[in-house]
Design a protein around this motif. Sequence first.
Motif, PDB file in Angstrom:
ATOM      1  N   ASP A 145      29.185  68.412  29.065  1.00  0.00           N
ATOM      2  CA  ASP A 145      28.808  69.449  28.089  1.00  0.00           C
ATOM      3  C   ASP A 145      28.107  70.649  28.713  1.00  0.00           C
ATOM      4  N   MET A 146      28.540  71.023  29.921  1.00  0.00           N
ATOM      5  CA  MET A 146      28.027  72.215  30.595  1.00  0.00           C
ATOM      6  C   MET A 146      29.220  73.039  31.063  1.00  0.00           C
ATOM      7  N   LEU A 147      28.966  74.280  31.390  1.00  0.00           N
ATOM      8  CA  LEU A 147      29.995  75.158  31.919  1.00  0.00           C
ATOM      9  C   LEU A 147      29.550  75.621  33.304  1.00  0.00           C
ATOM     10  N   ALA A 148      30.357  75.343  34.310  1.00  0.00           N
ATOM     11  CA  ALA A 148      29.993  75.728  35.677  1.00  0.00           C
ATOM     12  C   ALA A 148      30.139  77.230  35.893  1.00  0.00           C
ATOM     13  N   PHE A 149      31.176  77.815  35.310  1.00  0.00           N
ATOM     14  CA  PHE A 149      31.432  79.250  35.423  1.00  0.00           C
ATOM     15  C   PHE A 149      32.373  79.660  34.306  1.00  0.00           C
ATOM     16  N   ASP A 150      32.434  80.955  34.046  1.00  0.00           N
ATOM     17  CA  ASP A 150      33.202  81.484  32.920  1.00  0.00           C
ATOM     18  C   ASP A 150      34.675  81.714  33.210  1.00  0.00           C
TER      19      ASP A 150
END
Length: 139
Positions: free
Chosen positions: A42-47
Amino acid sequence: MCYSKAKFVLILSPVSFTTKIAANLQLQKILYCIQRDFLQNDMLAFDDDFEAWTFGPVIPEVYYRYCGFGALGICMQYDVDVNSDYAAIINPIIERKRLLNLWDWSGEINASGKAWDTIYSNGNGNHKVIPTQIIRNIG
């Protein structure tokens, strides 16, 4: 922006990739593993979006930045600041993949039914974006 994360992976290359320096295809797959693992927590490393290309998921900006190296190792040095919490998460991912033969572990990314395969669809989805929700749900 993923480009700074790519530079971070490359910074580790001279030390971590003891038998070889990361090549563009290997870099793309490591970045994919980083994003997948983040999304599954539930995280985003990059867009940046991955696209389904012939040999697997690709972030075009990163690909075009390093495509001149071909299959050779990327021989560039960078000085990049990466948050220590972020580094603590991605270092184990890099460590798990760095010494493996790329073709031995890329099957986990390109396997039938996985996110890349679902979008690539035997070439019908070539260069189409792989939605992050699909990456999260089916890898």
